[in-house]
Design an enzyme around this catalytic site. Structure first.
Site, PDB file in Angstrom:
ATOM      1  N   ASP A 194      -6.833   8.142   1.755  1.00  0.00           N
ATOM      2  CA  ASP A 194      -6.546   7.668   3.092  1.00  0.00           C
ATOM      3  C   ASP A 194      -6.428   8.838   4.082  1.00  0.00           C
ATOM      4  O   ASP A 194      -6.572   9.998   3.708  1.00  0.00           O
ATOM      5  CB  ASP A 194      -5.247   6.842   3.067  1.00  0.00           C
ATOM      6  CG  ASP A 194      -5.140   5.947   4.287  1.00  0.00           C
ATOM      7  OD1 ASP A 194      -6.167   5.411   4.723  1.00  0.00           O
ATOM      8  OD2 ASP A 194      -4.027   5.789   4.814  1.00  0.00           O
ATOM      9  N   ARG A 215      -6.851  -1.551  -5.225  1.00  0.00           N
ATOM     10  CA  ARG A 215      -7.764  -0.591  -4.601  1.00  0.00           C
ATOM     11  C   ARG A 215      -7.109   0.786  -4.608  1.00  0.00           C
ATOM     12  O   ARG A 215      -5.912   0.919  -4.303  1.00  0.00           O
ATOM     13  CB  ARG A 215      -8.058  -1.029  -3.162  1.00  0.00           C
ATOM     14  CG  ARG A 215      -9.043  -0.134  -2.431  1.00  0.00           C
ATOM     15  CD  ARG A 215      -9.260  -0.636  -1.012  1.00  0.00           C
ATOM     16  NE  ARG A 215      -9.997   0.346  -0.230  1.00  0.00           N
ATOM     17  CZ  ARG A 215      -9.912   0.454   1.092  1.00  0.00           C
ATOM     18  NH1 ARG A 215      -9.137  -0.363   1.780  1.00  0.00           N
ATOM     19  NH2 ARG A 215     -10.608   1.367   1.728  1.00  0.00           N
ATOM     20  N   THR A 262      -1.908  -2.530  -3.998  1.00  0.00           N
ATOM     21  CA  THR A 262      -1.799  -3.506  -5.089  1.00  0.00           C
ATOM     22  C   THR A 262      -2.782  -4.651  -4.860  1.00  0.00           C
ATOM     23  O   THR A 262      -3.175  -4.908  -3.723  1.00  0.00           O
ATOM     24  CB  THR A 262      -0.403  -4.137  -5.158  1.00  0.00           C
ATOM     25  OG1 THR A 262      -0.181  -4.908  -3.966  1.00  0.00           O
ATOM     26  CG2 THR A 262       0.685  -3.103  -5.314  1.00  0.00           C
ATOM     27  N   GLU A 270      -4.130   6.797  -1.988  1.00  0.00           N
ATOM     28  CA  GLU A 270      -3.391   5.573  -1.661  1.00  0.00           C
ATOM     29  C   GLU A 270      -3.703   4.490  -2.679  1.00  0.00           C
ATOM     30  O   GLU A 270      -4.858   4.282  -3.063  1.00  0.00           O
ATOM     31  CB  GLU A 270      -3.772   5.102  -0.250  1.00  0.00           C
ATOM     32  CG  GLU A 270      -3.213   3.723   0.079  1.00  0.00           C
ATOM     33  CD  GLU A 270      -3.087   3.462   1.581  1.00  0.00           C
ATOM     34  OE1 GLU A 270      -3.092   4.434   2.358  1.00  0.00           O
ATOM     35  OE2 GLU A 270      -2.983   2.285   1.946  1.00  0.00           O
ATOM     36  N   GLU A 288       0.869  -1.185   0.000  1.00  0.00           N
ATOM     37  CA  GLU A 288       0.000   0.000   0.000  1.00  0.00           C
ATOM     38  C   GLU A 288       0.900   1.227   0.000  1.00  0.00           C
ATOM     39  O   GLU A 288       1.782   1.326   0.838  1.00  0.00           O
ATOM     40  CB  GLU A 288      -0.826   0.065   1.283  1.00  0.00           C
ATOM     41  CG  GLU A 288      -1.625  -1.161   1.642  1.00  0.00           C
ATOM     42  CD  GLU A 288      -2.005  -1.136   3.130  1.00  0.00           C
ATOM     43  OE1 GLU A 288      -2.426  -0.081   3.628  1.00  0.00           O
ATOM     44  OE2 GLU A 288      -1.837  -2.166   3.788  1.00  0.00           O
ATOM     45  N   TYR A 327      -7.833   4.694  -3.192  1.00  0.00           N
ATOM     46  CA  TYR A 327      -8.735   5.423  -2.294  1.00  0.00           C
ATOM     47  C   TYR A 327      -8.020   6.573  -1.596  1.00  0.00           C
ATOM     48  O   TYR A 327      -6.800   6.712  -1.671  1.00  0.00           O
ATOM     49  CB  TYR A 327      -9.315   4.466  -1.249  1.00  0.00           C
ATOM     50  CG  TYR A 327      -8.292   3.698  -0.442  1.00  0.00           C
ATOM     51  CD1 TYR A 327      -7.526   2.705  -1.032  1.00  0.00           C
ATOM     52  CD2 TYR A 327      -8.094   3.952   0.911  1.00  0.00           C
ATOM     53  CE1 TYR A 327      -6.578   1.987  -0.303  1.00  0.00           C
ATOM     54  CE2 TYR A 327      -7.152   3.237   1.651  1.00  0.00           C
ATOM     55  CZ  TYR A 327      -6.402   2.259   1.031  1.00  0.00           C
ATOM     56  OH  TYR A 327      -5.465   1.550   1.750  1.00  0.00           O
ATOM     57  N   TRP A 338     -11.988  -6.595  -0.270  1.00  0.00           N
ATOM     58  CA  TRP A 338     -10.933  -7.583  -0.518  1.00  0.00           C
ATOM     59  C   TRP A 338     -11.489  -9.005  -0.498  1.00  0.00           C
ATOM     60  O   TRP A 338     -11.111  -9.826  -1.305  1.00  0.00           O
ATOM     61  CB  TRP A 338      -9.817  -7.456   0.519  1.00  0.00           C
ATOM     62  CG  TRP A 338      -9.028  -6.194   0.408  1.00  0.00           C
ATOM     63  CD1 TRP A 338      -9.056  -5.134   1.267  1.00  0.00           C
ATOM     64  CD2 TRP A 338      -8.100  -5.838  -0.635  1.00  0.00           C
ATOM     65  NE1 TRP A 338      -8.204  -4.145   0.830  1.00  0.00           N
ATOM     66  CE2 TRP A 338      -7.598  -4.557  -0.323  1.00  0.00           C
ATOM     67  CE3 TRP A 338      -7.646  -6.470  -1.785  1.00  0.00           C
ATOM     68  CZ2 TRP A 338      -6.668  -3.901  -1.130  1.00  0.00           C
ATOM     69  CZ3 TRP A 338      -6.708  -5.821  -2.587  1.00  0.00           C
ATOM     70  CH2 TRP A 338      -6.231  -4.556  -2.255  1.00  0.00           C
TER      71      TRP A 338
END
Lengths: 65, 495
Positions: free
Chosen positions: B102, B98, B111, B108, B52, B100, B462
């Site tokens: 943060d 993802r 992977t 952010e 991340e 988004y 997830w």
């Protein structure tokens, strides 16, 4: 002096040739390297185009994780 | 130091040396296989890896117009293209990743689940490319709205006053491991891993100009659950997004964000091997440090990599020596466990790097972020007759981490083949569009594609996919190693 030199040449002909070749190669390489380096530094100047002082001072983030 | 030999010569020497290391390792490994057929240790298992990255972001208005925007507004523009119609800037992409917003307004990129370190490097780089494209689109939209300027996006961990944001690594682990044992065996590894994984930073001149790690100074505890204040060498967050009985998630927040593919590869690859040894209860030696929080700073502050740190048993070892201990242990482990080509690649590069760090860290000026950056800052300031604390040099430190290639010191170097690569641009391009083939990200990616084509209404996370009207079905995945959820696939494909 000149006799001594000649004698050396006779005694170590192979060594001397090698040395000369090496010198030529490394000076060419140095020249090329310096040119490369100069153009890279110019490129770096370009990415620093804006006012560094102002940019660095303004770069403030909220803390993350 | 810099002008000793031309780049070709240096590369030849390095290539020669590297081939020998690979060869030697391969030989040793194949001999050992014959001697120790399958001992107490099972064959190599797969692991799920994920990275991340929180990016730093700033908008600079073009000088004459001077309309300003807050970071929050800039981030909204950045997300607008991909969150159309959604309330929150938080989406899964067709490659399974993802993206988004943060804490602290940082965009952010997380992977998708990868089971191979090289694949992970490609997906990490794909995130940089995706955010770069979004920034270009956002700038166009902003100009249409009357805001003329430029977005800069940094993959680093520090702003100018010293606020930090992270790069978190995730490793899926076997649940049975005792957490205290895990922590005690990992702490010395994480404290010293920065010698090859650090991203480098300029520090105040009275403290020696340059440090190895960006995060080291922000680590205040040995073990903690905090990610925003009392950050620990070991973070205890444990959301496996998988079967809790079988797996735990190791969430690592101690590391720096890396630009260098080589640094990312080695950071994750070596950690994976050490975790394997811990899971198999193989590490018998104890490297407990007297004061790990102090040690992580001391190592970061020493770019010669020669100052020793103190162990609890009174011994003194340098960070590199401690890494050698882990490497030697891994070699012994792989004499008894089955290895595979990716593991051998990590081992060979680990050994190569430690060998170089031991004699002269500056040899690694194509491989390791902190060395690459040090070398080019040093070269630039020498040639332009600047001091380490000049604003241009600090600016250049930041620019190393800019992910927009035309604005980036790292990419200027990469485009001139001054850095070692792990993946090709083609691999990165594929990772931008397609999920990994062998994990559940594959199914998620396909699913998101259907969503984007407007064929289904759903919620995604997830470990689940929820279909809304007219289906109202919830699909759970407790096994991230399985690329398909059979039942869900049938439903999708029948649409």
């Amino acid at each position: 002096m000149s006799t001594e030199k000649q004698q050396e040449q006779v005694n170590h002909p192979v060594d001397e040739t090698e040395e000369i070749e090496l010198n030529v190669e490394s000076s060419e390489m140095d020249e090329e390297f310096v040119e490369d380096l100069d153009s890279l530094l110019d490129e770096i100047d370009e990415i620093l185009e804006e006012d560094s002082q102002e940019f660095v001072e303004n770069y403030i983030q909220r803390g993350g994780q | 130091m810099l002008l000793r030999v031309g780049p070709e010569v240096r590369n030849k020497i390095k290539t020669f040396f590297r081939i020998n290391v690979f060869f030697e390792h391969g030989k040793r490994h194949s001999t050992s296989r014959v001697t120790y057929p399958q001992g107490k240790i099972k064959k190599m298992k797969r692991r799920i890896y994920g990275l991340e990255t929180e990016f730093g972001i700033i908008w600079t208005p073009d000088a004459p117009r001077r309309k300003t925007l807050t970071v929050q507004n800039v981030v909204m523009y950045l997300f607008r293209e991909i969150v159309a119609g959604r309330m929150y800037p938080d989406v899964f992409l067709e490659n399974g990743a993802r993206f988004y917003q943060d804490i602290g307004c940082h965009p952010e990129y997380a992977t998708p689940e990868c089971d191979d370190v090289t694949e992970l490097v490609a997906h990490d780089k794909a995130g940089e490319r995706i955010i770069t494209r979004l920034a270009s689109t956002a700038e166009r939209r902003m100009r249409n709205d009357g805001f003329y300027g430029k977005i800069s996006i940094f993959k680093n961990n520090l702003d100018t006053p010293g606020n930090t944001y992270g790069c978190h690594e995730n490793y899926l682990m076997e649940r049975h491991v005792d957490f205290r044992q895990l922590a005690s065996q990992l702490i010395p590894f994480f404290v010293t891993r920065q010698v090859f994984a650090g991203a480098g930073k300029i520090k105040p001149s009275h403290r020696g100009y340059y440090a190895i790690s960006q995060r080291a100074e922000h680590i205040r505890e040995e073990i903690s659950i905090g990610t925003t204040t009392a950050r620990g060498i070991i973070n205890t967050r444990d959301e496996p997004h998988a079967d809790r009985e079988k797996y735990r998630r190791l969430h690592v927040i101690v590391g720096d964000s890396n630009m260098s593919e080589f640094s990312t590869f080695l950071k994750v690859g070596t950690t994976g091997i050490v975790l394997r040894m811990i899971e198999d209860n193989f590490i018998e030696q104890r490297f407990a440090l007297r004061n790990p929080v102090k040690a992580i700073r001391d190592i970061s502050d020493d770019i010669t990599c020669t100052h020793p740190i103190e162990l609890q048993n009174g011994k003194r070892l340098t960070g590199v020596e401690l890494q050698w201990q882990y490497l030697e242990c891994a070699k012994r482990y792989l004499e008894q466990a089955e290895s595979d080509p990716p593991t051998n690649q990590v081992m060979a590069r680990w050994e190569y790097v430690l060998t170089c760090l031991e004699s002269d860290p500056m040899q690694l000026d194509r491989e390791l972020d902190w060395v690459i950056k040090w070398k080019w800052l040093q070269t630039y300031l020498t040639k332009r007759e600047l001091e380490w604390d000049a604003p241009q040099v600090k600016h250049l430190d930041l620019k190393y981490h800019n992910v927009r290639q035309a604005e980036s010191l790292y990419y200027t170097l990469e485009n001139r083949s001054e850095t070692e690569r792990i993946v090709t641009n083609e691999q990165i391009r594929r990772a931008e569009q397609s999920p990994p083939e062998r994990t559940r990200a594959k199914f998620r990616g396909k699913f998101i594609k259907k969503v984007n084509e407007g064929k289904v209404l759903c919620g995604v996370n997830w470990s689940y996919i929820q279909l809304y009207e007219p289906y109202q079905i919830l699909y759970l995945s407790t096994d991230p190693f399985k690329p398909e959820f059979d039942e869900a696939s049938r439903t999708i494909y029948s649409i």
